[in-house]
Design a protein around this motif. Sequence first.
Motif, PDB file in Angstrom:
ATOM      1  N   PRO A   1      99.112 118.968 -25.364  1.00  0.00           N
ATOM      2  CA  PRO A   1      98.520 117.780 -24.712  1.00  0.00           C
ATOM      3  C   PRO A   1      97.861 118.096 -23.375  1.00  0.00           C
ATOM      4  O   PRO A   1      96.993 117.343 -22.912  1.00  0.00           O
ATOM      5  N   LYS A   2      98.249 119.215 -22.739  1.00  0.00           N
ATOM      6  CA  LYS A   2      97.619 119.585 -21.474  1.00  0.00           C
ATOM      7  C   LYS A   2      96.182 120.088 -21.689  1.00  0.00           C
ATOM      8  O   LYS A   2      95.368 120.048 -20.764  1.00  0.00           O
ATOM      9  N   LYS A   3      95.893 120.557 -22.887  1.00  0.00           N
ATOM     10  CA  LYS A   3      94.542 121.035 -23.200  1.00  0.00           C
ATOM     11  C   LYS A   3      93.735 120.005 -23.990  1.00  0.00           C
ATOM     12  O   LYS A   3      92.503 119.984 -23.901  1.00  0.00           O
ATOM     13  N   ASP A   4      94.427 119.199 -24.770  1.00  0.00           N
ATOM     14  CA  ASP A   4      93.764 118.203 -25.614  1.00  0.00           C
ATOM     15  C   ASP A   4      93.471 116.964 -24.784  1.00  0.00           C
ATOM     16  O   ASP A   4      94.180 115.959 -24.834  1.00  0.00           O
ATOM     17  N   ARG A   5      92.385 117.052 -23.985  1.00  0.00           N
ATOM     18  CA  ARG A   5      92.094 115.995 -23.006  1.00  0.00           C
ATOM     19  C   ARG A   5      90.809 115.222 -23.322  1.00  0.00           C
ATOM     20  O   ARG A   5      90.441 114.325 -22.572  1.00  0.00           O
ATOM     21  N   ALA A   6      90.134 115.563 -24.383  1.00  0.00           N
ATOM     22  CA  ALA A   6      88.889 114.868 -24.714  1.00  0.00           C
ATOM     23  C   ALA A   6      89.180 113.413 -25.102  1.00  0.00           C
ATOM     24  O   ALA A   6      90.262 113.106 -25.611  1.00  0.00           O
ATOM     25  N   PRO A   7      88.246 112.504 -24.851  1.00  0.00           N
ATOM     26  CA  PRO A   7      88.450 111.104 -25.227  1.00  0.00           C
ATOM     27  C   PRO A   7      88.731 110.966 -26.721  1.00  0.00           C
ATOM     28  O   PRO A   7      88.103 111.621 -27.554  1.00  0.00           O
ATOM     29  N   LEU A   8      89.694 110.132 -27.051  1.00  0.00           N
ATOM     30  CA  LEU A   8      90.056 109.889 -28.450  1.00  0.00           C
ATOM     31  C   LEU A   8      89.801 108.423 -28.761  1.00  0.00           C
ATOM     32  O   LEU A   8      90.581 107.526 -28.402  1.00  0.00           O
ATOM     33  N   THR A   9      88.679 108.171 -29.415  1.00  0.00           N
ATOM     34  CA  THR A   9      88.269 106.820 -29.796  1.00  0.00           C
ATOM     35  C   THR A   9      87.723 106.873 -31.217  1.00  0.00           C
ATOM     36  O   THR A   9      87.425 107.968 -31.740  1.00  0.00           O
ATOM     37  N   PRO A  10      87.542 105.731 -31.872  1.00  0.00           N
ATOM     38  CA  PRO A  10      86.906 105.759 -33.193  1.00  0.00           C
ATOM     39  C   PRO A  10      85.523 106.410 -33.152  1.00  0.00           C
ATOM     40  O   PRO A  10      85.119 107.076 -34.117  1.00  0.00           O
ATOM     41  N   ALA A  11      84.800 106.235 -32.032  1.00  0.00           N
ATOM     42  CA  ALA A  11      83.457 106.811 -31.939  1.00  0.00           C
ATOM     43  C   ALA A  11      83.487 108.331 -31.845  1.00  0.00           C
ATOM     44  O   ALA A  11      82.576 109.010 -32.338  1.00  0.00           O
ATOM     45  N   THR A  12      84.524 108.897 -31.194  1.00  0.00           N
ATOM     46  CA  THR A  12      84.601 110.358 -31.072  1.00  0.00           C
ATOM     47  C   THR A  12      85.273 111.004 -32.282  1.00  0.00           C
ATOM     48  O   THR A  12      84.936 112.118 -32.654  1.00  0.00           O
ATOM     49  N   LEU A  13      86.236 110.283 -32.901  1.00  0.00           N
ATOM     50  CA  LEU A  13      86.940 110.856 -34.042  1.00  0.00           C
ATOM     51  C   LEU A  13      86.189 110.624 -35.360  1.00  0.00           C
ATOM     52  O   LEU A  13      86.207 111.481 -36.258  1.00  0.00           O
ATOM     53  N   PHE A  14      85.517 109.468 -35.474  1.00  0.00           N
ATOM     54  CA  PHE A  14      84.750 109.148 -36.692  1.00  0.00           C
ATOM     55  C   PHE A  14      83.291 108.866 -36.309  1.00  0.00           C
ATOM     56  O   PHE A  14      82.816 107.725 -36.421  1.00  0.00           O
ATOM     57  N   PRO A  15      82.563 109.871 -35.841  1.00  0.00           N
ATOM     58  CA  PRO A  15      81.217 109.604 -35.313  1.00  0.00           C
ATOM     59  C   PRO A  15      80.157 109.377 -36.393  1.00  0.00           C
ATOM     60  O   PRO A  15      79.154 108.697 -36.131  1.00  0.00           O
ATOM     61  N   GLN A  16      80.354 109.926 -37.575  1.00  0.00           N
ATOM     62  CA  GLN A  16      79.332 109.805 -38.612  1.00  0.00           C
ATOM     63  C   GLN A  16      79.426 108.458 -39.326  1.00  0.00           C
ATOM     64  O   GLN A  16      80.519 107.927 -39.552  1.00  0.00           O
ATOM     65  N   LYS A  17      78.278 107.952 -39.681  1.00  0.00           N
ATOM     66  CA  LYS A  17      78.236 106.692 -40.432  1.00  0.00           C
ATOM     67  C   LYS A  17      78.556 106.898 -41.905  1.00  0.00           C
ATOM     68  O   LYS A  17      78.777 105.925 -42.641  1.00  0.00           O
ATOM     69  N   THR A  18      78.579 108.162 -42.329  1.00  0.00           N
ATOM     70  CA  THR A  18      78.863 108.498 -43.720  1.00  0.00           C
ATOM     71  C   THR A  18      79.878 109.621 -43.767  1.00  0.00           C
ATOM     72  O   THR A  18      79.744 110.615 -43.036  1.00  0.00           O
ATOM     73  N   MET A  19      80.880 109.483 -44.601  1.00  0.00           N
ATOM     74  CA  MET A  19      81.835 110.565 -44.848  1.00  0.00           C
ATOM     75  C   MET A  19      81.254 111.455 -45.939  1.00  0.00           C
ATOM     76  O   MET A  19      80.937 110.979 -47.035  1.00  0.00           O
ATOM     77  N   VAL A  20      81.113 112.750 -45.615  1.00  0.00           N
ATOM     78  CA  VAL A  20      80.549 113.715 -46.568  1.00  0.00           C
ATOM     79  C   VAL A  20      81.591 114.789 -46.831  1.00  0.00           C
ATOM     80  O   VAL A  20      82.000 115.511 -45.909  1.00  0.00           O
TER      81      VAL A  20
END
Length: 290
Positions: free
Chosen positions: A105-124
Amino acid sequence: MSFGQGGPFDGPGGSTPDWDALAEESEARARRKRWMLIGGSALAAVVVAGIVAAAVMTSGSDTPQSKASASPTAPDAPEAPDDKPSFPDVSVPPPPNPQDYITDPKKDRAPLTPATLFPQKTMVIGEHTYPRTNTAAAKDCTAAAQGTLGSLLSHNGCKKLLRATFSKGGVSVTVGVALFDSPAQATAVKNKLGTDGNVTPLPGGGVPSTFCQGTKCRTTVNSAGRYAYFTISGYDNGKAVVTSETKAQQIGRDGGWYAYNRIMQRGKDQAAQAAKKQLDEARAKAEAQS
């Protein structure tokens, strides 16, 4: 008395010197002397030449010389000036491990939101594509869980639960990703969750509110780093998922792979940013020292 043959001083009668004979004998002695001198000189020259040759051969046999070393060498040419620009050495650290950024958790500091985790409009996934219909995030993980999953999330300190739904051809899947403080907590949820709990299906965007409500759907659970991820897949019209059917099972498997890939990509992105930062710092330090 007879004295044998007469000598050069004996005349025909033995009393008068034979001057001609004396002259011839003197001339003969002179010629012999000259030949002895010439021969001696020649012999001396031959001896000297032999000594010199032997000395050369002896010295050559002790230390053989190549043609390059035996012949005179030209003086060394002056070195050409080095006009190439010099650059400071940059000590590049080893690249970071992406696994560290989904584990620590000290390194995993990037924002975690639906937009960052699921950015694509299509799952491929491979040749399969599924449009995204809806996303959601909940800090209260129990609000987006059903059955025994809610208590497991709470007991293991779930920090956030994100969901996304994908749909195509009358089947849909809701993918859920839960965040914990440690991989041990995520693993505990994976190992203890049975078939009586999973994420709550997320309708919207053409997926009906009855999706996987009151009917049998397919569910999965797994973990990666400090994340646990879930899928629930089934038919939009409420048809029960049975063992022999393939469409709902396929979209469920693809949803699981998509969740795993997105978690791993999160680690890769953060590792790449850290590597770039380390390289920039190393270059700046090298330039300051040059």
